[in-house]
Scaffold this motif. Structure first.
Motif, PDB file in Angstrom:
ATOM      1  N   SER A 106      35.412  73.529   9.531  1.00 39.75           N
ATOM      2  CA  SER A 106      36.260  73.190   8.392  1.00 39.75           C
ATOM      3  C   SER A 106      36.401  74.335   7.394  1.00 39.75           C
ATOM      4  O   SER A 106      37.276  74.302   6.527  1.00 39.75           O
ATOM      5  CB  SER A 106      35.717  71.946   7.676  1.00 39.75           C
ATOM      6  N   GLU A 107      35.549  75.356   7.518  1.00 38.92           N
ATOM      7  CA  GLU A 107      35.648  76.523   6.634  1.00 38.92           C
ATOM      8  C   GLU A 107      36.444  77.654   7.273  1.00 38.92           C
ATOM      9  O   GLU A 107      36.641  78.713   6.645  1.00 38.92           O
ATOM     10  CB  GLU A 107      34.249  77.026   6.270  1.00 38.92           C
ATOM     11  N   ALA A 108      36.905  77.459   8.494  1.00 41.52           N
ATOM     12  CA  ALA A 108      37.698  78.498   9.162  1.00 41.52           C
ATOM     13  C   ALA A 108      38.978  78.747   8.368  1.00 41.52           C
ATOM     14  O   ALA A 108      39.634  77.815   7.898  1.00 41.52           O
ATOM     15  CB  ALA A 108      38.029  78.067  10.582  1.00 41.52           C
ATOM     16  N   ALA A 109      39.317  80.020   8.223  1.00 44.17           N
ATOM     17  CA  ALA A 109      40.476  80.395   7.402  1.00 44.17           C
ATOM     18  C   ALA A 109      41.583  80.995   8.258  1.00 44.17           C
ATOM     19  O   ALA A 109      41.323  81.602   9.304  1.00 44.17           O
ATOM     20  CB  ALA A 109      40.050  81.383   6.331  1.00 44.17           C
ATOM     21  N   LEU A 110      42.799  80.851   7.791  1.00 46.45           N
ATOM     22  CA  LEU A 110      43.932  81.470   8.482  1.00 46.45           C
ATOM     23  C   LEU A 110      43.899  82.974   8.281  1.00 46.45           C
ATOM     24  O   LEU A 110      43.681  83.469   7.172  1.00 46.45           O
ATOM     25  CB  LEU A 110      45.257  80.922   7.953  1.00 46.45           C
ATOM     26  N   ALA A 111      44.158  83.689   9.366  1.00 49.39           N
ATOM     27  CA  ALA A 111      44.268  85.143   9.314  1.00 49.39           C
ATOM     28  C   ALA A 111      45.737  85.532   9.288  1.00 49.39           C
ATOM     29  O   ALA A 111      46.603  84.726   9.674  1.00 49.39           O
ATOM     30  CB  ALA A 111      43.573  85.761  10.532  1.00 49.39           C
ATOM     31  N   PRO A 112      46.056  86.751   8.853  1.00 40.32           N
ATOM     32  CA  PRO A 112      47.469  87.170   8.813  1.00 40.32           C
ATOM     33  C   PRO A 112      48.165  87.017  10.165  1.00 40.32           C
ATOM     34  O   PRO A 112      49.340  86.638  10.217  1.00 40.32           O
ATOM     35  CB  PRO A 112      47.382  88.638   8.383  1.00 40.32           C
ATOM     36  N   GLU A 113      47.430  87.280  11.259  1.00 38.05           N
ATOM     37  CA  GLU A 113      48.061  87.197  12.578  1.00 38.05           C
ATOM     38  C   GLU A 113      48.323  85.764  13.027  1.00 38.05           C
ATOM     39  O   GLU A 113      49.011  85.541  14.026  1.00 38.05           O
ATOM     40  CB  GLU A 113      47.199  87.911  13.624  1.00 38.05           C
ATOM     41  N   ASP A 114      47.793  84.793  12.317  1.00 35.21           N
ATOM     42  CA  ASP A 114      48.083  83.392  12.644  1.00 35.21           C
ATOM     43  C   ASP A 114      49.514  83.010  12.272  1.00 35.21           C
ATOM     44  O   ASP A 114      50.046  82.016  12.783  1.00 35.21           O
ATOM     45  CB  ASP A 114      47.105  82.454  11.935  1.00 35.21           C
ATOM     46  N   LEU A 136      52.909  83.482  12.981  1.00 37.78           N
ATOM     47  CA  LEU A 136      53.682  84.043  14.079  1.00 37.78           C
ATOM     48  C   LEU A 136      54.963  84.685  13.555  1.00 37.78           C
ATOM     49  O   LEU A 136      55.705  84.077  12.772  1.00 37.78           O
ATOM     50  CB  LEU A 136      54.007  82.960  15.102  1.00 37.78           C
ATOM     51  N   HIS A 137      55.204  85.917  13.998  1.00 32.70           N
ATOM     52  CA  HIS A 137      56.344  86.702  13.536  1.00 32.70           C
ATOM     53  C   HIS A 137      56.347  86.833  12.015  1.00 32.70           C
ATOM     54  O   HIS A 137      57.405  86.995  11.407  1.00 32.70           O
ATOM     55  CB  HIS A 137      57.673  86.094  14.005  1.00 32.70           C
ATOM     56  N   GLY A 138      55.159  86.739  11.425  1.00 36.18           N
ATOM     57  CA  GLY A 138      55.057  86.842   9.978  1.00 36.18           C
ATOM     58  C   GLY A 138      55.726  85.700   9.240  1.00 36.18           C
ATOM     59  O   GLY A 138      56.054  85.813   8.062  1.00 36.18           O
ATOM     60  N   GLN A 139      55.909  84.570   9.930  1.00 36.57           N
ATOM     61  CA  GLN A 139      56.665  83.453   9.349  1.00 36.57           C
ATOM     62  C   GLN A 139      55.836  82.195   9.159  1.00 36.57           C
ATOM     63  O   GLN A 139      55.746  81.659   8.044  1.00 36.57           O
ATOM     64  CB  GLN A 139      57.863  83.090  10.249  1.00 36.57           C
ATOM     65  N   VAL A 140      55.257  81.698  10.250  1.00 42.61           N
ATOM     66  CA  VAL A 140      54.752  80.330  10.230  1.00 42.61           C
ATOM     67  C   VAL A 140      53.605  80.159  11.218  1.00 42.61           C
ATOM     68  O   VAL A 140      53.558  80.827  12.266  1.00 42.61           O
ATOM     69  CB  VAL A 140      55.902  79.346  10.568  1.00 42.61           C
ATOM     70  N   ALA A 141      52.687  79.269  10.876  1.00 43.84           N
ATOM     71  CA  ALA A 141      51.653  78.816  11.807  1.00 43.84           C
ATOM     72  C   ALA A 141      51.893  77.338  12.066  1.00 43.84           C
ATOM     73  O   ALA A 141      52.194  76.566  11.135  1.00 43.84           O
ATOM     74  CB  ALA A 141      50.262  79.024  11.215  1.00 43.84           C
ATOM     75  N   VAL A 142      51.812  76.928  13.329  1.00 47.32           N
ATOM     76  CA  VAL A 142      52.040  75.532  13.687  1.00 47.32           C
ATOM     77  C   VAL A 142      50.702  74.802  13.677  1.00 47.32           C
ATOM     78  O   VAL A 142      49.780  75.171  14.413  1.00 47.32           O
ATOM     79  CB  VAL A 142      52.709  75.417  15.061  1.00 47.32           C
ATOM     80  N   VAL A 143      50.602  73.784  12.845  1.00 44.27           N
ATOM     81  CA  VAL A 143      49.351  73.043  12.643  1.00 44.27           C
ATOM     82  C   VAL A 143      49.522  71.641  13.226  1.00 44.27           C
ATOM     83  O   VAL A 143      50.582  71.023  13.091  1.00 44.27           O
ATOM     84  CB  VAL A 143      49.003  72.959  11.144  1.00 44.27           C
ATOM     85  N   ARG A 144      48.477  71.174  13.888  1.00 44.86           N
ATOM     86  CA  ARG A 144      48.525  69.863  14.508  1.00 44.86           C
ATOM     87  C   ARG A 144      47.330  69.027  14.074  1.00 44.86           C
ATOM     88  O   ARG A 144      46.212  69.527  13.918  1.00 44.86           O
ATOM     89  CB  ARG A 144      48.512  70.005  16.029  1.00 44.86           C
ATOM     90  N   ARG A 145      47.603  67.723  13.863  1.00 46.51           N
ATOM     91  CA  ARG A 145      46.520  66.749  13.693  1.00 46.51           C
ATOM     92  C   ARG A 145      46.720  65.668  14.729  1.00 46.51           C
ATOM     93  O   ARG A 145      47.741  64.974  14.727  1.00 46.51           O
ATOM     94  CB  ARG A 145      46.520  66.132  12.294  1.00 46.51           C
ATOM     95  N   GLY A 146      45.760  65.570  15.655  1.00 44.74           N
ATOM     96  CA  GLY A 146      45.925  64.625  16.742  1.00 44.74           C
ATOM     97  C   GLY A 146      46.931  65.140  17.745  1.00 44.74           C
ATOM     98  O   GLY A 146      47.226  66.332  17.824  1.00 44.74           O
ATOM     99  N   LYS A 147      47.515  64.229  18.537  1.00 43.30           N
ATOM    100  CA  LYS A 147      48.424  64.644  19.603  1.00 43.30           C
ATOM    101  C   LYS A 147      49.866  64.808  19.148  1.00 43.30           C
ATOM    102  O   LYS A 147      50.609  65.622  19.694  1.00 43.30           O
ATOM    103  CB  LYS A 147      48.377  63.620  20.746  1.00 43.30           C
ATOM    104  N   LYS A 148      50.270  64.036  18.135  1.00 44.23           N
ATOM    105  CA  LYS A 148      51.699  63.987  17.826  1.00 44.23           C
ATOM    106  C   LYS A 148      52.073  64.457  16.435  1.00 44.23           C
ATOM    107  O   LYS A 148      53.263  64.583  16.129  1.00 44.23           O
ATOM    108  CB  LYS A 148      52.220  62.556  18.020  1.00 44.23           C
ATOM    109  N   ASN A 149      51.096  64.687  15.569  1.00 44.84           N
ATOM    110  CA  ASN A 149      51.403  65.036  14.180  1.00 44.84           C
ATOM    111  C   ASN A 149      51.421  66.543  13.996  1.00 44.84           C
ATOM    112  O   ASN A 149      50.383  67.205  14.036  1.00 44.84           O
ATOM    113  CB  ASN A 149      50.372  64.403  13.242  1.00 44.84           C
TER     114      ASN A 149
END
Length: 421
Positions: free
Chosen positions: A389-397, A399-412
């Motif tokens: 839970s303390e893991a942090a986003l890195a700049p390379e997360d 993608l293309h300097g735009q967005v990171a796709v985050v998921r909770r569960g299978k569909k959210n």
């Protein structure tokens, strides 16, 4: 099927014809020349126009000569709507839209199958006609008592707003197009949507009155869903063919989301698949609807027709990657942006923890709920499960300097967009 009219009927592409037996004979004796017109009422064609282009492609493959007309002159006037007067665009705006729509018509009609299509702009022959010549040579062949019977005109005449002479004269201009193409190209068939019947038959009548010739009309039905609602609208917005107005990803998703009750009819209308193949897809809809095989076939075929095979490959990859069946990092920047535009989300920055991100993107309501999601193994970033839970986003997360796709569960899913300084 060897009879092209039978095939068009099976595909749901025939609503009305002026004389079915005569048209059937003409098509059998062919080749004949057929045209359909597209007015620049917007910067792009849309779902409904695609039906006409597909109809022309079927006729082209059957050996007939097709003409794609873009309405540089009729677009300056506007086909009357039943509800209200159109707002006239400037000549410069119309000319720009003509160029964009002509490019779309060329791309879809240009094919290795059948004769090379002909492309025309009706401004070329309408602009030189003076007002006096227009009234003397063409207007005299039209009877007002017949013109006012057209549905849209009748509706407007019964309204408080009424109808201007400008829009009232539209059907004369369209009829003039048919006469010109009859004379210059030997065109004897005009196609269009069902609501164009009055305009098309006006051209048939004009050819007979002025030149004593015989011509045909064929219209396509309104495409509706199982509830009778008009297809082609998505939350009040048209499904455009221009990728800058409806992205290839959104276009593909629209077709992928078609209901089971409508997908077989749409496969017949919008794809080139034959009877046996569509019958097999129909069986799968009935017996294995969860696979959505028919919808996937429909979405792939129509997206490829409009946007090309490469775009289809990209959007299929994006669709699968978003739901954990591929690598998001392989997607191009434009496809990634299109695929995440519709996702809920929020702005975050490198160094924000997964707990911060889950809350910021709205996937959870509280930090405690975010910690529980991580502890349960239900949180991931770009398809990679996050266990700390303390893991942090890195700049390379991002993608293309735009967005990171985050998921909770299978569909959210949510889009963690890079906050701009």
């Amino acid at each position: 099927m060897t009879d092209i009219l039978d095939e068009l009927t099976w595909r749901g592409l025939v609503a009305q014809t002026t004389d079915e037996s005569a048209l059937r004979q003409a098509l059998a004796d062919g080749p004949i020349t057929v045209y359909c017109g597209f007015d620049p009422t917007a910067p792009s064609l849309h779902f409904g126009n695609l039906v006409q282009l597909i109809l022309l492609r079927h006729l082209q493959r059957a050996g007939h000569q097709v003409i794609g007309l873009v309405g540089g002159s009729t677009g300056l006037i506007g086909d009357p709507r039943p509800t209200s007067e159109r707002v006239l665009k400037t000549k410069e705006q119309t000319a720009q839209d003509v160029e964009r729509i002509a490019a779309q018509v060329r791309r879809i009609l240009t094919s290795k199958e059948g004769a090379e299509p002909v492309f025309v702009n009706n401004l070329d022959w309408t602009a030189p006609i003076s007002a006096l010549d227009f009234l003397r040579d063409y207007g005299k062949h039209f009877r007002v008592n017949q013109m006012i019977k057209k549905d849209a005109v009748a509706a407007r005449l019964g309204s408080e707003q009424g109808i201007s002479y400008t829009e009232f004269s539209y059907q004369i201009l369209q009829a003039l197009d048919y006469l010109h193409l009859y004379r210059e190209h030997g065109c004897t068939l005009q196609t269009g949507a069902q609501d164009q019947w009055g305009n098309i038959t006006a051209g048939v009548d004009l050819i007979h009155r002025v030149d004593g010739g015989s011509a045909h009309a064929l219209t396509t039905p309104l495409i509706t869903d199982s509830q009778g609602r008009k297809f082609g609208k998505s939350e009040g917005n048209a499904v455009w063919l221009d990728p800058t107005m409806t992205s290839p990803y959104a276009f593909y998703q629209y077709w992928l989301g078609v209901e089971d009750a409508s997908v077989v009819a749409l496969l017949k209308t919008f794809t080139d698949r034959g009877q046996e193949e569509i019958a097999e897809l129909e069986r799968q809809v009935a017996e294995e609807p969860y696979r959505r095989a028919a919808q996937r076939a429909l979405a792939a075929d129509v997206t490829t027709l409009v946007h090309g095979a490469d775009a289809t490959e990209q959007v299929v990859a994006a669709s699968e990657a978003l739901f954990g069946k591929g690598d998001l990092r392989t997607l191009g920047a434009d496809t990634l942006r299109d695929a995440t535009d519709e996702l809920p989300g929020g702005e975050v920055a490198p160094g924000d923890t997964i707990v911060d991100v889950l809350v910021a993107t709205g996937l959870v309501e509280s930090r405690n709920a975010a910690r529980r999601a991580v502890a349960d193994g239900a949180a991931s970033v770009n398809g990679v499960k996050i266990a700390d839970s303390e893991a942090a986003l890195a700049p390379e997360d991002f993608l293309h300097g735009q967005v990171a796709v985050v998921r909770r569960g299978k569909k959210n899913l949510a889009a963690a967009r890079l906050a701009r300084a």
